[in-house]
Enzyme design. Structure first.
Site, PDB file in Angstrom:
ATOM      1  N   MET A 209      24.434   8.156   1.708  1.00  0.00           N
ATOM      2  CA  MET A 209      24.389   9.464   2.345  1.00  0.00           C
ATOM      3  C   MET A 209      24.717   9.361   3.831  1.00  0.00           C
ATOM      4  O   MET A 209      25.382  10.231   4.402  1.00  0.00           O
ATOM      5  CB  MET A 209      23.002  10.098   2.146  1.00  0.00           C
ATOM      6  CG  MET A 209      22.904  11.517   2.665  1.00  0.00           C
ATOM      7  SD  MET A 209      24.168  12.580   1.961  1.00  0.00           S
ATOM      8  CE  MET A 209      23.277  13.289   0.586  1.00  0.00           C
TER       9      MET A 209
ATOM     10  N   GLU B 262       0.815  -1.223   0.000  1.00  0.00           N
ATOM     11  CA  GLU B 262       0.000   0.000   0.000  1.00  0.00           C
ATOM     12  C   GLU B 262       0.848   1.273   0.000  1.00  0.00           C
ATOM     13  O   GLU B 262       0.425   2.300  -0.506  1.00  0.00           O
ATOM     14  CB  GLU B 262      -0.961   0.016   1.190  1.00  0.00           C
ATOM     15  CG  GLU B 262      -2.107  -1.001   1.088  1.00  0.00           C
ATOM     16  CD  GLU B 262      -1.737  -2.362   1.646  1.00  0.00           C
ATOM     17  OE1 GLU B 262      -0.544  -2.596   1.958  1.00  0.00           O
ATOM     18  OE2 GLU B 262      -2.659  -3.206   1.776  1.00  0.00           O
TER      19      GLU B 262
ATOM     20  N   LYS C 115     -17.435  -0.312   6.390  1.00  0.00           N
ATOM     21  CA  LYS C 115     -17.965  -1.246   5.395  1.00  0.00           C
ATOM     22  C   LYS C 115     -19.467  -1.078   5.179  1.00  0.00           C
ATOM     23  O   LYS C 115     -19.951  -1.116   4.050  1.00  0.00           O
ATOM     24  CB  LYS C 115     -17.666  -2.688   5.811  1.00  0.00           C
ATOM     25  CG  LYS C 115     -18.018  -3.699   4.724  1.00  0.00           C
ATOM     26  CD  LYS C 115     -17.512  -5.100   5.032  1.00  0.00           C
ATOM     27  CE  LYS C 115     -17.720  -6.011   3.818  1.00  0.00           C
ATOM     28  NZ  LYS C 115     -17.257  -7.373   4.071  1.00  0.00           N
TER      29      LYS C 115
ATOM     30  N   PHE D  33     -11.537  -6.788  14.373  1.00  0.00           N
ATOM     31  CA  PHE D  33     -10.505  -7.332  13.493  1.00  0.00           C
ATOM     32  C   PHE D  33     -10.120  -6.297  12.433  1.00  0.00           C
ATOM     33  O   PHE D  33     -10.972  -5.742  11.761  1.00  0.00           O
ATOM     34  CB  PHE D  33     -10.995  -8.621  12.821  1.00  0.00           C
ATOM     35  CG  PHE D  33      -9.997  -9.178  11.837  1.00  0.00           C
ATOM     36  CD1 PHE D  33      -8.748  -9.619  12.269  1.00  0.00           C
ATOM     37  CD2 PHE D  33     -10.297  -9.242  10.484  1.00  0.00           C
ATOM     38  CE1 PHE D  33      -7.818 -10.104  11.368  1.00  0.00           C
ATOM     39  CE2 PHE D  33      -9.371  -9.738   9.578  1.00  0.00           C
ATOM     40  CZ  PHE D  33      -8.128 -10.172  10.019  1.00  0.00           C
ATOM     41  N   GLN D  34      -8.854  -6.029  12.304  1.00  0.00           N
ATOM     42  CA  GLN D  34      -8.302  -5.064  11.344  1.00  0.00           C
ATOM     43  C   GLN D  34      -8.879  -3.665  11.507  1.00  0.00           C
ATOM     44  O   GLN D  34      -9.057  -2.937  10.539  1.00  0.00           O
ATOM     45  CB  GLN D  34      -8.461  -5.565   9.906  1.00  0.00           C
ATOM     46  CG  GLN D  34      -7.637  -6.827   9.677  1.00  0.00           C
ATOM     47  CD  GLN D  34      -7.449  -7.170   8.221  1.00  0.00           C
ATOM     48  OE1 GLN D  34      -8.317  -6.919   7.401  1.00  0.00           O
ATOM     49  NE2 GLN D  34      -6.316  -7.784   7.898  1.00  0.00           N
TER      50      GLN D  34
HETATM   51  C1  LIG Z   1      12.625   5.350   5.010  1.00  0.00           C
HETATM   52  C2  LIG Z   1      13.927   5.967   5.349  1.00  0.00           C
HETATM   53  N1  LIG Z   1      14.730   5.401   6.266  1.00  0.00           N
HETATM   54  C3  LIG Z   1      15.929   5.951   6.557  1.00  0.00           C
HETATM   55  C4  LIG Z   1      16.323   7.110   5.961  1.00  0.00           C
HETATM   56  C5  LIG Z   1      17.673   7.747   6.318  1.00  0.00           C
HETATM   57  N2  LIG Z   1      18.530   7.772   5.125  1.00  0.00           N
HETATM   58  C6  LIG Z   1      18.682   8.884   4.374  1.00  0.00           C
HETATM   59  S1  LIG Z   1      19.642   8.623   3.031  1.00  0.00           S
HETATM   60  C7  LIG Z   1      19.900   7.026   3.467  1.00  0.00           C
HETATM   61  C8  LIG Z   1      20.758   6.140   2.613  1.00  0.00           C
HETATM   62  C9  LIG Z   1      20.143   5.851   1.290  1.00  0.00           C
HETATM   63  O1  LIG Z   1      20.864   4.821   0.697  1.00  0.00           O
HETATM   64  P1  LIG Z   1      20.694   4.526  -0.831  1.00  0.00           P
HETATM   65  O2  LIG Z   1      19.287   4.422  -1.207  1.00  0.00           O
HETATM   66  O3  LIG Z   1      21.555   3.383  -1.201  1.00  0.00           O
HETATM   67  O4  LIG Z   1      21.195   5.880  -1.508  1.00  0.00           O
HETATM   68  P2  LIG Z   1      22.676   6.476  -1.618  1.00  0.00           P
HETATM   69  O5  LIG Z   1      22.791   7.523  -0.580  1.00  0.00           O
HETATM   70  O6  LIG Z   1      23.645   5.364  -1.430  1.00  0.00           O
HETATM   71  O7  LIG Z   1      22.696   7.056  -2.997  1.00  0.00           O
HETATM   72  C10 LIG Z   1      19.238   6.702   4.650  1.00  0.00           C
HETATM   73  C11 LIG Z   1      19.296   5.414   5.306  1.00  0.00           C
HETATM   74  C12 LIG Z   1      15.421   7.699   5.054  1.00  0.00           C
HETATM   75  N3  LIG Z   1      15.687   8.856   4.447  1.00  0.00           N
HETATM   76  N4  LIG Z   1      14.247   7.108   4.752  1.00  0.00           N
END
Ligand SMILES: Cc1ncc(C[n+]2csc(CCOP(=O)(O)OP(=O)(O)O)c2C)c(N)n1
Ligand SMILES: [Mg+2]
Lengths: 167, 558
Positions: free
Chosen positions: B470, B48, B160, B110-111
């Site tokens: 990052m 979703e 529902k 439920f749900q």
């Molecule tokens: C849902 C979620 N969880 C954690 C983060 C924290 N976060 C920001 S950038 C990042 C790394 C992203 O890794 P990737 O998709 O491999 O991208 P890259 O930076 O390597 O290009 C994380 C964990 C986030 N922004 N969103």
């Protein structure tokens, strides 16, 4: 930082109170008191909120409240001529002989009503502005306040002016 | 007689909805039964969250309201991240959730989950519809609220029994919705506009700072006209990219944490900052007291609550950016030469272009740059979150509004791929790329199944660094290279794609980049590109958290 009195006109819809109060907690605004009830316009309610903050914070509170779809009008009436009332119920320890008479006397001075008398307690009802209730509460403490309930302040502009939707 | 479900489907079509994204379950069975032989197109996602992001991507690419549908409880809860993402970026979506029958509400049935309660802080408004009679009206209100003023997500929770109950119902003739508690200000105050123009002509070093509000009110043409009529330089936020062509001589590119040096220096030295549809987010301002500290500020925004929220403003103008800019343009008759200022800016631009090492190593910036060259400003570019997002913002040359789609405010990993699916349905004529990180892509990788079954021609370009890049970058710079839980194991994304029935190629060298991108573009269906890039590349320049935006580090490669 000072206390502001906001008068908020809202649609009387399910969830409106949680929308309003949720906004305060979510954005870290402090509520001193909040009183709500239906009002003269069918389908609407008025909420009186006392909150503490500096001018910028209060401006932000009001703008955020205004963004809620169910909020019709928000007014900060702190600087306006207004009447205010709060109601408190105070249950005081008052063993016969020890202080009961003095409690009754204080009630008279503060124009509080005695609404219940038990063997060991007296319950007062007092209405007035916040300072008056604070003062009475302080005086009664020495006798032992067993329970205290305050409604929170309600406030209204003096004279013909009202807090209404302009629409 | 019409059931609530019938009213819902008819009502959606009356709002002009053609495609919705959803996932079925117990309490939405009546709605799905209506969809079975309806002309409304339903795309079955595999989670979703993807339905919400797809609705959001559709909305951003088209400017129309996107719609998603989920069942109660777990289905509704899975929408939450998507709704929050849309909320933070002011994207108009209507999320419809099933709910347990009214007789069971509040019973921990439920749900059952209190989705209106859960989404209270992340929706512009939401509804729990308790009577079938109210549904048609609620639907109209929901679309109206989502798509006007400062746009945003609206959720409708449908028990529902409300969707099964048959009632006599005729849709009222489409009269405008009026709500006494919701009347957004569209026209800017004329006197404020006059004052703003005066201030612009008094200033010596004016700078326009344009944000996502320009895109969402379709005011790019007006912004460009203002920039050119006044001859004032412009910088945009991450959300504002595409509002002004990237290669316009007066465009300084993006400002903020990973903005260009020229943009950040210009903000710091300007004596008048004209903020248009932007909200002084902390990723933009860095240390707030030093942000534009020599400047007076004009702030144009549809949302009065944004004005003065973070920064004191000299001339606030509440109104729709398009309308305000139109009014301004009519009033501007003369032009002033800001020669000294412009030449100073030109100097910065020449001295500090965005740059990276061109040493034959496969670097992510190169891939984005090549894609940008190949598409020549065509196509819709979506990103995930992290370094991939920043490199795309820096190195893709956006020339048109609504061609850049990214989760800015919430920064939701896993957003890009499903949002790209939504963007495709908004603009089937355009090639849609999701520039992904290996981490982010794995957050909604199951949608490979959706694009395969529906032949949704989304191209995923994974800048695969086998890191949560990052976060790794921050660990490198601020935590002594202690790479705590940011290294990802190698994944063969081509094999994964193939398993779902999607084609792909792995790319390991600089020479293979362009042919691979071309192959993806020329493929009719979806495609996955697994670019094995330099693992420890950093996004530069960078403003360290809490620093002033002119205190940037890195990014000078000659
Ligand atoms: C849902 C979620 N969880 C954690 C983060 C924290 N976060 C920001 S950038 C990042 C790394 C992203 O890794 P990737 O998709 O491999 O991208 P890259 O930076 O390597 O290009 C994380 C964990 C986030 N922004 N969103
Ligand atoms: Mg990565």
């Amino acid at each position: 930082m000072k206390a502001h009195t906001l008068s908020v006109l809202v649609e009387n819809k399910a969830g409106v109170l949680s929308r309003v109060s949720g906004l305060f907690s979510r954005r870290g605004f402090n509520i001193e008191s909040l009183a709500v009830g239906t009002c003269e316009e069918p389908g609407t309610s008025r909420i009186t909120i006392v909150c503490i903050g500096d001018d910028a914070q209060i401006e932000q509170v009001m703008k955020q409240l205004n963004k809620l779809i169910d909020v019709i009008k928000v007014s900060d009436i702190t600087e306006n001529e207004r009447v205010e009332r709060e109601l408190a119920l105070i249950k005081v320890s008052a063993d016969p002989g020890s202080g009961r008479a003095e409690v009754m006397q204080l009630a008279t001075i503060f124009r509080a009503q005695i609404i219940d008398v038990g063997t060991r307690t007296v319950t007062l009802s007092v209405a007035g502005d916040t300072e008056k209730i604070d003062a009475l509460e302080k005086l009664l403490r020495q006798y032992g306040v067993k329970e205290l309930i305050r409604t929170g302040k309600i406030a209204m502009l003096r004279g013909a002016k009202t807090v209404k939707s302009a629409k | 007689m019409k059931t609530g479900a019938r009213i819902l489907v008819e009502g959606l079509q009356r709002e002009g909805v053609e495609t919705i994204f959803g996932y079925p379950g117990g309490v939405v069975l009546p709605i799905y039964d209506e969809l079975y032989d309806s002309s409304l197109r339903h795309i079955l996602v595999r989670h979703e969250q993807a339905a919400a992001h797809a609705a959001d991507g559709f909305a951003r690419a088209s400017g129309r309201v996107g719609v998603c549908l989920a069942t109660s409880g777990p289905g509704a809860c899975n929408l939450v991240t998507g709704i929050a993402t849309a909320y933070m970026d002011s994207v108009p979506i209507v999320a419809i959730t099933g709910q347990v029958p009214t007789s069971l509400l509040g019973n921990d049935a439920f749900q059952e989950s209190d989705i209106t309660g859960i989404t209270l802080p992340i929706t512009k408004h939401n509804y729990l519809v308790k009577r079938t009679e109210d549904l048609g009206h609620v639907l109209r209100e929901a679309f109206y609220i989502a798509g006007t003023g400062r746009k945003g997500p609206v959720l409708i929770d449908l028990p529902k029994d409300v969707s099964t109950k048959p009632i006599e119902y005729e849709f009222p003739e489409a009269e405008p919705v009026t709500l006494r508690g919701y009347q957004p200000t569209i026209r800017g105050h004329a006197k404020q506009i006059d004052k703003a123009i005066e201030l612009i002509f008094e200033s010596e070093r004016p700078l326009i700072y344009a944000g996502g509000g320009v895109i969402s009110s379709d005011a790019s043409a007006e912004l460009l006209a203002l920039v050119e009529t006044l001859g004032i330089p412009v910088t945009t936020t991450l959300m504002g990219l595409g509002a002004v062509p990237c290669d316009h001589p007066l465009n300084l590119g993006m400002l903020g944490m990973h903005g260009t040096r020229s943009a950040n220096y210009a903000v710091t030295e300007s004596d008048l900052l004209i903020a248009i549809g932007a909200r002084f987010d902390d990723r933009v301002t860095g240390k707030l007291d030093t942000f534009a500290s020599q400047a007076k500020i004009i702030h144009i925004d549809i949302d009065p609550a944004e004005i003065g929220k973070n920064k004191k403003v000299d001339i606030p103008i509440v109104g729709d950016t398009k309308s305000v800019l139109q009014d301004m343009l009519v009033k501007i008759q003369k032009k002033k030469a800001y020669d000294m200022w412009l030449s100073r800016i030109r100097g910065w631009k020449e001295k500090h272009p965005l740059s990276y090492r061109r040493d034959g190593v496969l670097r992510p910036q190169f891939i984005v740059e090549q894609l940008s060259e190949l598409l020549k400003g065509e196509g819709i570019i979506v990103s995930e979150v992290g370094q991939n997002q920043m490199w795309t913002a820096q190195y893709f040359c956006f020339r048109k509004p609504r061609t850049w789609i990214t989760s800015g405010g919430l920064g939701t990993m896993g957003y890009g791929f499903p949002a790209a699916m939504g963007a495709h349905f908004a603009r089937p004529d355009q090639v849609v790329f999701d520039i992904a990180g290996d981490g982010s892509f794995q957050m909604n990788i199951q949608e490979l199944s959706t694009v395969a079954t529906n032949n949704i021609p989304v191209k995923v370009a994974i800048l695969n660094n086998r890191f949560l890049g990052m976060v790794r970058q921050w660990q490198e710079l601020f935590h002594d290279r202690r790479y705590s839980f940011t290294e990802l194991p190698p994944v063969d994304f081509v094999k994964v794609a193939n398993a779902y029935g999607v084609d792909g190629i792995k790319v390991e060298s600089v020479d293979d980049v362009v042919p691979a991108l071309k192959a993806a573009i020329e493929t009719d269906g979806p495609f996955v590109l697994d670019f094995r890039v330099e693992r420890e590349e950093n996004v530069f320049p960078m403003v360290p958290a809490g620093a002033a935006i002119n205190e940037m580090i890195g990014g000078n490669y000659e």
